[in-house]
Each structure stands twice: as structure tokens, then as C-alpha cells.
Scaffold this motif. Structure first.
Motif, mmCIF file in Angstrom:
data_model
loop_
_atom_site.group_PDB
_atom_site.id
_atom_site.type_symbol
_atom_site.label_atom_id
_atom_site.label_comp_id
_atom_site.label_asym_id
_atom_site.label_seq_id
_atom_site.Cartn_x
_atom_site.Cartn_y
_atom_site.Cartn_z
ATOM 1 N N PRO A 8 0.805 -1.230 0.000
ATOM 2 C CA PRO A 8 0.000 0.000 0.000
ATOM 3 C C PRO A 8 0.839 1.281 0.000
ATOM 4 C CG PRO A 8 -0.864 -1.581 1.583
ATOM 5 C CD PRO A 8 0.446 -2.129 1.105
ATOM 6 N N ARG A 9 2.037 1.222 0.541
ATOM 7 C CA ARG A 9 2.867 2.430 0.595
ATOM 8 C C ARG A 9 3.205 2.943 -0.801
ATOM 9 N NH1 ARG A 9 7.280 -0.060 4.618
ATOM 10 N NH2 ARG A 9 6.926 -1.742 3.097
ATOM 11 N N ASP A 10 3.324 2.036 -1.765
ATOM 12 C CA ASP A 10 3.610 2.466 -3.128
ATOM 13 C C ASP A 10 2.449 3.258 -3.721
ATOM 14 O OD1 ASP A 10 6.079 1.253 -3.046
ATOM 15 O OD2 ASP A 10 5.351 -0.636 -3.887
ATOM 16 N N TYR A 11 1.251 2.948 -3.298
ATOM 17 C CA TYR A 11 0.064 3.634 -3.810
ATOM 18 C C TYR A 11 -0.173 4.941 -3.069
ATOM 19 C CZ TYR A 11 -0.527 -0.725 -6.229
ATOM 20 O OH TYR A 11 -0.313 -1.808 -7.043
ATOM 21 N N GLU A 12 0.194 4.955 -1.780
ATOM 22 C CA GLU A 12 0.107 6.197 -1.016
ATOM 23 C C GLU A 12 1.075 7.244 -1.586
ATOM 24 O OE1 GLU A 12 -1.899 6.829 1.497
ATOM 25 O OE2 GLU A 12 -2.337 4.988 2.596
ATOM 26 N N ALA A 13 2.226 6.790 -2.062
ATOM 27 C CA ALA A 13 3.258 7.702 -2.558
ATOM 28 C C ALA A 13 3.153 7.956 -4.058
ATOM 29 C CB ALA A 13 4.639 7.130 -2.232
ATOM 30 N N SER A 14 2.224 7.308 -4.731
ATOM 31 C CA SER A 14 2.118 7.421 -6.184
ATOM 32 C C SER A 14 1.810 8.849 -6.625
ATOM 33 C CB SER A 14 1.012 6.477 -6.684
ATOM 34 O OG SER A 14 0.756 6.694 -8.054
ATOM 35 N N LEU A 15 2.364 9.222 -7.781
ATOM 36 C CA LEU A 15 2.057 10.516 -8.371
ATOM 37 C C LEU A 15 0.693 10.499 -9.063
ATOM 38 C CD1 LEU A 15 5.535 11.448 -9.873
ATOM 39 C CD2 LEU A 15 4.520 12.243 -7.731
ATOM 40 N N HIS A 16 0.119 9.308 -9.235
ATOM 41 C CA HIS A 16 -1.197 9.194 -9.849
ATOM 42 C C HIS A 16 -2.257 9.660 -8.847
ATOM 43 C CE1 HIS A 16 0.075 6.005 -13.017
ATOM 44 N NE2 HIS A 16 1.112 6.717 -12.630
ATOM 45 N N GLY A 17 -3.198 10.457 -9.301
ATOM 46 C CA GLY A 17 -4.270 10.905 -8.419
ATOM 47 C C GLY A 17 -5.134 9.763 -7.925
ATOM 48 N N ILE A 18 -5.371 8.788 -8.802
ATOM 49 C CA ILE A 18 -6.113 7.577 -8.449
ATOM 50 C C ILE A 18 -5.310 6.381 -8.945
ATOM 51 C CG2 ILE A 18 -8.239 6.249 -8.752
ATOM 52 C CD1 ILE A 18 -9.744 8.836 -9.151
ATOM 53 N N ALA A 19 -4.984 5.484 -8.042
ATOM 54 C CA ALA A 19 -4.228 4.276 -8.399
ATOM 55 C C ALA A 19 -4.942 3.083 -7.784
ATOM 56 C CB ALA A 19 -2.797 4.367 -7.899
ATOM 57 N N ALA A 20 -4.859 1.928 -8.450
ATOM 58 C CA ALA A 20 -5.564 0.730 -7.982
ATOM 59 C C ALA A 20 -4.584 -0.395 -7.723
ATOM 60 C CB ALA A 20 -6.600 0.281 -9.019
ATOM 61 N N MET A 21 -4.697 -0.993 -6.528
ATOM 62 C CA MET A 21 -3.823 -2.102 -6.138
ATOM 63 C C MET A 21 -4.550 -3.429 -6.275
ATOM 64 S SD MET A 21 -1.930 -2.901 -2.484
ATOM 65 C CE MET A 21 -3.451 -3.412 -1.667
ATOM 66 N N PRO A 22 -4.006 -4.369 -7.077
ATOM 67 C CA PRO A 22 -4.567 -5.723 -7.126
ATOM 68 C C PRO A 22 -3.903 -6.604 -6.079
ATOM 69 C CG PRO A 22 -2.940 -5.457 -8.862
ATOM 70 C CD PRO A 22 -2.943 -4.176 -8.080
ATOM 71 N N LYS A 23 -4.686 -7.359 -5.326
ATOM 72 C CA LYS A 23 -4.109 -8.211 -4.290
ATOM 73 C C LYS A 23 -5.054 -9.364 -3.986
ATOM 74 C CE LYS A 23 -1.571 -7.847 0.082
ATOM 75 N NZ LYS A 23 -1.054 -6.921 1.110
ATOM 76 N N GLU A 24 -4.475 -10.551 -3.784
ATOM 77 C CA GLU A 24 -5.256 -11.744 -3.455
ATOM 78 C C GLU A 24 -5.155 -12.025 -1.955
ATOM 79 O OE1 GLU A 24 -7.025 -13.327 -5.958
ATOM 80 O OE2 GLU A 24 -6.281 -11.629 -7.146
ATOM 81 N N PHE A 25 -6.285 -12.413 -1.368
ATOM 82 C CA PHE A 25 -6.325 -12.775 0.050
ATOM 83 C C PHE A 25 -6.950 -14.159 0.189
ATOM 84 C CE2 PHE A 25 -6.040 -8.187 0.356
ATOM 85 C CZ PHE A 25 -5.208 -7.989 1.453
ATOM 86 N N PRO A 26 -6.223 -15.143 0.712
ATOM 87 C CA PRO A 26 -6.823 -16.454 0.954
ATOM 88 C C PRO A 26 -7.952 -16.355 1.976
ATOM 89 C CG PRO A 26 -4.426 -16.550 1.094
ATOM 90 C CD PRO A 26 -4.796 -15.102 1.053
ATOM 91 N N ALA A 27 -8.867 -17.328 1.925
ATOM 92 C CA ALA A 27 -9.970 -17.365 2.879
ATOM 93 C C ALA A 27 -9.441 -17.338 4.308
ATOM 94 C CB ALA A 27 -10.809 -18.615 2.658
ATOM 95 N N GLY A 28 -10.064 -16.516 5.137
ATOM 96 C CA GLY A 28 -9.666 -16.411 6.529
ATOM 97 C C GLY A 28 -8.598 -15.372 6.810
#
Length: 275
Positions: A8-28
Motif C-alpha cells: 500500500p505504501r507504493d500507492y500512497e506515494a504514487s504521483l497518480h491521483g487515483i491508483a488501484a492495487m490488485p491483491k489476493e487474500f486467501p480465505a480467513g
């Protein structure tokens, strides 16, 4: 899709006004309470997640997203495998009219495609003119939900909070209000008054809402309606289906079918850390 940062820190620091992070979370998977400097639109293309703040709990199937303003502590639990596509929105890219409290968003087909398109944009270069136009369109496609059954407020009364947390953890618990009164040290009349004051509904209606919400991730994972209904204390699948339709406005099969169809469609479109 090319590999992209899940920090998430890469998106907080991004120069893009809106950026989207893709991430997978296993069940639980559980993400403890945390805060971001950017606002977020928390959305999963498949799976169901539970997001909590000090004031409420939201259950998010792929038809819904949650607007989370910057600076609000929140936690997340993946009720089943979750494919997250979270937007990080810089302050200068956040429309002034957007709410300063968490708010449910109805995810249209166009909004979903816009999120997926932004999620494919690299962070290490300036967006093209075409990409900037896509990003500029995105906020205008956000449609706010007027509360709805996917949100459970957290009660302020500690006795009520104890009952509610127990039922969220075990929605099949069939104890009536008299039994809960003995458990938490209050009269059933007092608890009934507290339910009406804090939720505007009766204990039985609130419990139905919890049961309907708890069924959504299990249906999305493909569990049979009969198994889910029995676990939640219903004698027949028909009785469960009637309750579910009353609370959710749709048949139980709809949530399983939609979630599976959407989750299998993303590839054809070319499409633990704080989330």
C-alpha cells in the motif's frame, strides 16, 4: 496481468491521483486495524470481505464496494478467497461532495470495468492521455447506496455489543432475548428497548439480517442452500430462502451465481499487509 506492487505504501506515494492495487487474500485472511493517508474505494472482483470500523461492519460481495475516507481506522477479514482491487484516491483527486464517513457503493458493470482498467495501469510512469480520461471518468460512475442490508452498525451499549458480536461470530445461535438477558445481566425488556433505540428494529429482525449476511460468502463459495440453511437454524431450505429474500431482496442462488460468473469472467477481459 503484469506483476504489480501489493505494498500500500507504493500507492500512497504514487504521483497518480487515483491508483488501484490488485491483491489476493486467501480465505480467513485478517488485516488488523490500520489507517491510510489516501481515501480508498475497497472493492473485490470475487469473494466476500468483512470491513469494520469503530462504528460499523460492512459485508462486501462483488456487487458492492465501500468508500473509506482517509484517516479512518478499519480492519478486514476475507470470508472466502478475495480478489481485491482497491482504489487509492489522493486528496486533490477526491471530489468535494464525496462523504467524509464510510459509505456503500453500488458497483455497476461500467464502474467494475473502470476499476479493472485502472488496476492494470503501471505505477512507474505517467499515465497516457487515454488513461487520464479513464481515471477522470471513474468518480462520476460511483453511485451511493442509501445504507442497506450490507451494513451492520456497532452498538454503543456494551451489553448489546456483546450479543451482537456473538451472533456475528455464530449466526446459527438460536437463543432468544430472555436467554441473552441472563447471559449479559440485563432484562429482556431492557435489551428489546436497546435494539429499538440503536438499530430501529427488533432483535429477531436484526438476527435475520445477520443470518442473511453470513450466508452470502458461503453461497458465493458454492455451498448448497440446504447445508447453509441447516447451519443457520432453519428447518427447511424453503424457510431459509423466504427469510433471505425478505432481507436481501433476492433468492439465495443469485449471490452464488453472480459471484461465480463474475469471478470467472475477469481473465477474459484482459485484465498480513494493510489493504
Amino acid at each position: 496481468m503484469d506483476l504489480k506492487s501489493t505494498d500500500p505504501r507504493d500507492y500512497e506515494a504514487s504521483l497518480h491521483g487515483i491508483a488501484a492495487m490488485p491483491k489476493e487474500f486467501p480465505a480467513g485472511s485478517r488485516v488488523p486495524p490500520h489507517v491510510h493517508g489516501r481515501a480508498q474505494l475497497i472493492y473485490a472482483t470475487s469473494g466476500v470481505m468483512e470491513v469494520t470500523t469503530a462504528d460499523g461492519l460492512w459485508l462486501l460481495p462483488p456487487q458492492r464496494a465501500l468508500w473509506m475516507p482517509a484517516g479512518i481506522a478499519h480492519a478486514m477479514v476475507a470470508r472466502c478467497h478475495v480478489s481485491l482491487r482497491t482504489l487509492y484516491v489522493a486528496p486533490d483527486a477526491c471530489p468535494a461532495a464525496f462523504p467524509d464517513a464510510p459509505r456503500l457503493v453500488r458497483v455497476s458493470a461500467l464502474l467494475r470495468e473502470l476499476i479493472l482498467r485502472v488496476a492494470r495501469m503501471p505505477l512507474d510512469r505517467e499515465p497516457s492521455e487515454h488513461e487520464r480520461r479513464i481515471v477522470a471518468l471513474l468518480p462520476y460512475e460511483i453511485a451511493w447506496e442509501p445504507g442497506g442490508v450490507f451494513h451492520l452498525p456497532i452498538p454503543k451499549d456494551r451489553r448489546l455489543a456483546r450479543i451482537c458480536r456473538s451472533l456475528i461470530d455464530d449466526p446459527g445461535d438460536g437463543r432468544d432475548l430472555e436467554a441473552w438477558a441472563a447471559e449479559v445481566g440485563a432484562s429482556s425488556r431492557t435489551l428489546a428497548r436497546l435494539f429499538r433505540r440503536e438499530f430501529g428494529s427488533t432483535f429477531l429482525i436484526w438476527r435475520k439480517q445477520v443470518r442473511a449476511l453470513s450466508a452470502v460468502p458461503r453461497l458465493a463459495a458454492g455451498e448448497p442452500v440446504g447445508v447453509v440453511s441447516a447451519d443457520l437454524g432453519y428447518e427447511t431450505p424453503g424457510a431459509f430462502a423466504a427469510m433471505f429474500r425478505q432481507m436481501m431482496g433476492a433468492r439465495p442462488s443469485r449471490y452464488g451465481d453472480q459471484d461465480r460468473s463474475r469471478s470467472t469472467g475477469e481473465a477474459g477481459l484482459t485484465l498480513s499487509d494493510p489493504a
